[in-house]
Design a protein around this motif. Structure first.
Motif, PDB file in Angstrom:
ATOM      1  N   ASP A   3     -20.074  41.740  19.700  1.00 18.42           N
ATOM      2  CA  ASP A   3     -21.454  42.488  19.248  1.00 18.42           C
ATOM      3  C   ASP A   3     -20.839  43.593  18.169  1.00 18.42           C
ATOM      4  N   VAL A   4     -21.134  43.296  16.917  1.00 16.39           N
ATOM      5  CA  VAL A   4     -20.605  44.186  15.721  1.00 16.39           C
ATOM      6  C   VAL A   4     -21.843  44.831  15.079  1.00 16.39           C
ATOM      7  N   SER A   5     -22.107  46.229  15.048  1.00 20.08           N
ATOM      8  CA  SER A   5     -23.017  46.788  14.477  1.00 20.08           C
ATOM      9  C   SER A   5     -22.677  47.598  13.108  1.00 20.08           C
ATOM     10  N   LEU A   6     -22.921  47.316  12.090  1.00 19.86           N
ATOM     11  CA  LEU A   6     -22.493  47.929  10.584  1.00 19.86           C
ATOM     12  C   LEU A   6     -23.693  48.346  10.077  1.00 19.86           C
ATOM     13  N   GLY A   7     -24.897  48.290  10.527  1.00 22.70           N
ATOM     14  CA  GLY A   7     -26.081  48.509   9.745  1.00 22.70           C
ATOM     15  C   GLY A   7     -26.161  49.943   9.114  1.00 22.70           C
ATOM     16  N   PHE A   8     -27.023  49.951   8.100  1.00 15.94           N
ATOM     17  CA  PHE A   8     -27.133  51.358   7.411  1.00 15.94           C
ATOM     18  C   PHE A   8     -26.031  51.833   6.861  1.00 15.94           C
ATOM     19  N   ASN A   9     -25.132  51.220   6.378  1.00 14.73           N
ATOM     20  CA  ASN A   9     -23.826  51.726   5.611  1.00 14.73           C
ATOM     21  C   ASN A   9     -24.072  51.552   4.148  1.00 14.73           C
ATOM     22  N   LYS A  10     -23.018  51.298   3.406  1.00 10.81           N
ATOM     23  CA  LYS A  10     -22.929  50.976   1.769  1.00 10.81           C
ATOM     24  C   LYS A  10     -22.174  49.858   1.752  1.00 10.81           C
ATOM     25  N   ILE A  11     -22.243  48.990   2.694  1.00  9.45           N
ATOM     26  CA  ILE A  11     -21.437  47.708   2.590  1.00  9.45           C
ATOM     27  C   ILE A  11     -21.882  46.707   1.654  1.00  9.45           C
ATOM     28  N   SER A  12     -21.384  46.318   0.626  1.00 12.00           N
ATOM     29  CA  SER A  12     -22.006  45.251  -0.425  1.00 12.00           C
ATOM     30  C   SER A  12     -21.523  43.900  -0.126  1.00 12.00           C
ATOM     31  N   SER A  13     -20.346  43.665   0.764  1.00  8.66           N
ATOM     32  CA  SER A  13     -19.748  42.339   0.577  1.00  8.66           C
ATOM     33  C   SER A  13     -19.126  42.216   1.925  1.00  8.66           C
ATOM     34  N   VAL A  14     -19.155  40.852   2.457  1.00  5.41           N
ATOM     35  CA  VAL A  14     -18.308  40.675   3.684  1.00  5.41           C
ATOM     36  C   VAL A  14     -17.023  40.293   3.432  1.00  5.41           C
ATOM     37  N   SER A  15     -16.072  40.957   4.350  1.00  5.39           N
ATOM     38  CA  SER A  15     -14.550  40.607   4.009  1.00  5.39           C
ATOM     39  C   SER A  15     -14.087  39.472   5.015  1.00  5.39           C
ATOM     40  N   LEU A  16     -12.750  38.922   4.791  1.00  9.82           N
ATOM     41  CA  LEU A  16     -12.390  37.997   5.450  1.00  9.82           C
ATOM     42  C   LEU A  16     -12.049  38.289   7.113  1.00  9.82           C
ATOM     43  N   GLU A  17     -11.945  39.819   7.205  1.00 12.32           N
ATOM     44  CA  GLU A  17     -11.660  40.248   8.651  1.00 12.32           C
ATOM     45  C   GLU A  17     -12.683  39.665   9.668  1.00 12.32           C
ATOM     46  N   LEU A  18     -13.841  39.700   9.328  1.00 11.60           N
ATOM     47  CA  LEU A  18     -14.956  39.279  10.456  1.00 11.60           C
ATOM     48  C   LEU A  18     -14.715  37.656  10.631  1.00 11.60           C
ATOM     49  N   CYS A  19     -13.997  36.877   9.917  1.00 10.75           N
ATOM     50  CA  CYS A  19     -13.937  35.627  10.340  1.00 10.75           C
ATOM     51  C   CYS A  19     -12.726  35.208  11.350  1.00 10.75           C
ATOM     52  N   THR A  20     -12.046  36.311  11.695  1.00 11.27           N
ATOM     53  CA  THR A  20     -11.094  36.421  12.518  1.00 11.27           C
ATOM     54  C   THR A  20     -11.610  36.755  13.877  1.00 11.27           C
ATOM     55  N   LEU A  21     -12.907  37.333  14.029  1.00 11.84           N
ATOM     56  CA  LEU A  21     -13.601  37.619  15.450  1.00 11.84           C
ATOM     57  C   LEU A  21     -13.980  36.261  16.023  1.00 11.84           C
ATOM     58  N   HIS A  22     -13.262  35.703  16.415  1.00 19.57           N
ATOM     59  CA  HIS A  22     -13.917  34.371  16.989  1.00 19.57           C
ATOM     60  C   HIS A  22     -14.973  34.175  18.193  1.00 19.57           C
ATOM     61  N   LYS A  23     -14.961  35.396  18.692  1.00 20.29           N
ATOM     62  CA  LYS A  23     -15.999  35.559  19.863  1.00 20.29           C
ATOM     63  C   LYS A  23     -17.114  36.309  19.438  1.00 20.29           C
ATOM     64  N   LEU A  24     -17.450  36.424  18.119  1.00 17.27           N
ATOM     65  CA  LEU A  24     -18.605  37.064  17.523  1.00 17.27           C
ATOM     66  C   LEU A  24     -19.871  36.432  17.789  1.00 17.27           C
ATOM     67  N   THR A  25     -20.816  36.957  18.255  1.00 15.25           N
ATOM     68  CA  THR A  25     -22.098  36.368  18.341  1.00 15.25           C
ATOM     69  C   THR A  25     -23.229  37.157  17.867  1.00 15.25           C
ATOM     70  N   HIS A  26     -23.248  38.384  17.408  1.00 12.05           N
ATOM     71  CA  HIS A  26     -24.249  39.380  16.907  1.00 12.05           C
ATOM     72  C   HIS A  26     -23.415  40.005  15.865  1.00 12.05           C
ATOM     73  N   LEU A  27     -24.009  40.034  14.750  1.00  9.04           N
ATOM     74  CA  LEU A  27     -23.497  40.897  13.515  1.00  9.04           C
ATOM     75  C   LEU A  27     -24.717  41.328  12.944  1.00  9.04           C
ATOM     76  N   ASP A  28     -24.949  42.833  12.589  1.00  8.12           N
ATOM     77  CA  ASP A  28     -25.698  43.702  11.876  1.00  8.12           C
ATOM     78  C   ASP A  28     -25.297  44.315  10.890  1.00  8.12           C
ATOM     79  N   ILE A  29     -25.513  43.689   9.699  1.00 10.13           N
ATOM     80  CA  ILE A  29     -24.995  44.454   8.243  1.00 10.13           C
ATOM     81  C   ILE A  29     -26.257  44.964   7.634  1.00 10.13           C
ATOM     82  N   ARG A  30     -27.346  45.208   8.309  1.00 10.91           N
ATOM     83  CA  ARG A  30     -28.614  45.750   7.665  1.00 10.91           C
ATOM     84  C   ARG A  30     -28.390  46.886   6.450  1.00 10.91           C
ATOM     85  N   ARG A  31     -29.159  46.864   5.498  1.00  8.01           N
ATOM     86  CA  ARG A  31     -29.039  48.113   4.676  1.00  8.01           C
ATOM     87  C   ARG A  31     -30.230  49.063   4.793  1.00  8.01           C
TER      88      ARG A  31
END
Length: 492
Positions: free
Chosen positions: A454-482
């Motif tokens: 479970d990763v929450s990165l919401g309400f930041n200034k992230i404009s693109s998704v990097s490859l690092e996230l692809c390595t999190l093979h147990k990831l089920t919930h990702l929040d990158i809301r702006r």
């Protein structure tokens, strides 16, 4: 008396009425005889398309048995009959009521609910003793003005009809204690409602009301007010002066905030779910010392004020399906709380499995965190190049016990290395870096690839998704809301 009986017997219509009675098995003579003794007649669910004439004339015509029995015992004195006071005609197929209803002036209770009535006879206004009138579940489009003459009426049930307006003189029903107008087509309420000062229960649910008259506050005895499923955008501030109010239902409207309730000391239940409430003001809560039920589910509430802990009699708190990210730990001090609903909120400081363990376990956890919350600062300065790693607060309790790596609402441009260093061999399952100034995914997040889900990165200034996230093979919930105020608002 004998002359009167002979006169009635000579009435040419009497034979016709007797013949009609013989052809009407839906109303057995045994019921009529019993009604003359008890003053009550129940004809519910008999498939009646109209009310037989002898029912309206039950206290006027000579009973059939008087013509057949010439020797009366003490139990058969038909002339000592009781006036009909209660008539139940519910669940039939009546499309109209005869004006002959005026022939029952002693009626105190008339029930014609669940029929097909499209109108009411004006003669109802002549039933000056009527105290309860139930005409619910019909097809009424209007109410006759004559009905306003029923000065002794205490209960008027009009729910589930097709009413689009009410007579202006509605306030003349000064004895009313119960009024149900729910499930109609009302768009406004007459100002004369202010005169209904004896009203205890008022149901306006499932109409088309856009506002309530401020004069409604004149109902000083009102204990229950139901305005569920209308189009209310605001509630008049005068409502807060209704000192007798115990139950207030405002669900399924368009409210953006709750009114303040400085005088509602007796309010026990407040239901305001399914609105558009964004802010829960402390002023709206702090006077509600008697509140036992607070229902605010399906709104847009972002935070819960600490003042909610003043509601020491609270037994049920429903905050499901809002935007709440954290709770005040002092919520655990609500000793009477038996039910707490939080599902559907982006809570990041409480493990999901803890939320599923039930209210008492959750309250126990919140109480355990109160001391931590008091001894550690709630805010930190922004992380800059001059910030020493030792200055970054690391919550080891969250890492080791909650399996949570939390560094949110710091306005930080980067996540300090000490945060990742502190994880060590602990299997962190949740990461909360929301509400900062991050412009990219923290590269060291790959170190958590074997455990984080479970990763929450919401309400930041992230404009693109990097490859690092692809390595999190147990990831089920990702929040990158702006943040809503940023351009190109999107949900990634």
């Amino acid at each position: 008396m004998a002359a009167a009986r002979r006169g009635r017997a000579a009435d040419p219509r009497a034979g016709f009425r007797r013949a009609a009675e013989e052809q009407s098995p839906a109303v057995p003579q045994g019921l009529i005889r019993a009604a003359r003794k008890s003053g009550q007649l129940n004809l519910a669910g008999r498939g009646l398309g109209e009310v037989p004439q002898h029912v309206w004339r039950i206290n006027l015509d000579t009973p059939e048995e008087a013509h057949q029995n010439l020797s009366f015992g003490a139990a058969d004195r038909w002339w000592e009959q009781t006036d009909l006071t209660k008539l139940i005609l519910a669940s039939n197929q009546l499309q109209c009521l005869s004006e002959d209803v005026r022939l029952l002036p002693a009626l105190t209770h008339l029930d014609v609910h669940d029929n097909q009535l499209t109108s009411l006879p004006s003669a109802l206004g002549q039933l000056e003793n009527l105290q309860k009138l139930d005409v619910s579940h019909n097809k009424l489009k209007s109410i006759p003005e004559e009905l306003m003459q029923l000065s002794h009426l205490k209960s008027l049930l009009l729910q589930h009809n097709e009413l689009s307006h009410l007579p202006d003189g509605f306030g003349q029903l000064v004895s009313l204690e119960e009024l149900d107008l729910s499930n109609n087509h009302l768009t406004d309420i007459p100002t004369s409602f202010a005169l209904l000062i004896n009203l205890v229960r008022l149901n306006l649910a499932s109409n088309q009301l856009k506002s309530l008259p401020a004069d409604i506050s004149a109902m000083k005895r009102l204990r229950q007010l139901d305005c569920t499923k209308n189009y209310l955008e605001t509630v008049p501030s005068e409502l807060a002066s209704m000192a007798s109010l115990e139950q207030l239902y405002l669900r399924k409207n368009k409210l953006r905030s709750l009114p303040e309730f400085p005088s509602c000391k007796l309010l026990k239940e407040l239901h305001a779910g399914e609105n558009q409430i964004e802010i829960l003001n402390a002023e709206s809560l702090k006077h509600l010392n008697s509140l036992s039920v607070l229902e605010l589910r399906d709104n847009k509430i972002k935070s819960v004020p600490d003042e909610i802990t003043l509601l020491q009699k609270l037994e049920r708190l429903d905050l499901a399906n809002n935007d709440i990210s954290r709770l005040p730990y002092t919520l655990g001090n609500l000793s009477q709380l038996k039910f707490l609903a939080l599902e559907g909120n982006p809570l990041r400081t409480i493990r999901r499995d803890l939320l599923q363990k039930g209210t008492q376990e959750l309250l126990k956890y919140l109480r355990s965190r109160i001391q931590d919350d008091v001894t550690s600062p709630s805010e930190e300065p922004p992380v800059t190049a001059m910030t020493l790693p030792s200055e970054s607060r690391i919550n080891m309790h969250a890492i080791t016990t909650l399996k949570l790596l939390e560094y949110s609402e710091k306005q930080a441009a980067a996540i300090p290395d000490d945060m990742f260093n502190a994880v060590g061999s602990n299997p962190v399952t949740s990461v909360n870096f929301s509400k900062n100034q991050l412009t990219a995914i923290p590269p060291r997040i790959v170190e958590l690839k074997d455990s984080v889900c479970d990763v929450s990165l919401g309400f930041n200034k992230i404009s693109s998704v990097s490859l690092e996230l692809c390595t999190l093979h147990k990831l089920t919930h990702l929040d990158i809301r702006r943040a809503p105020c940023q351009r190109n608002d999107q949900h990634i």
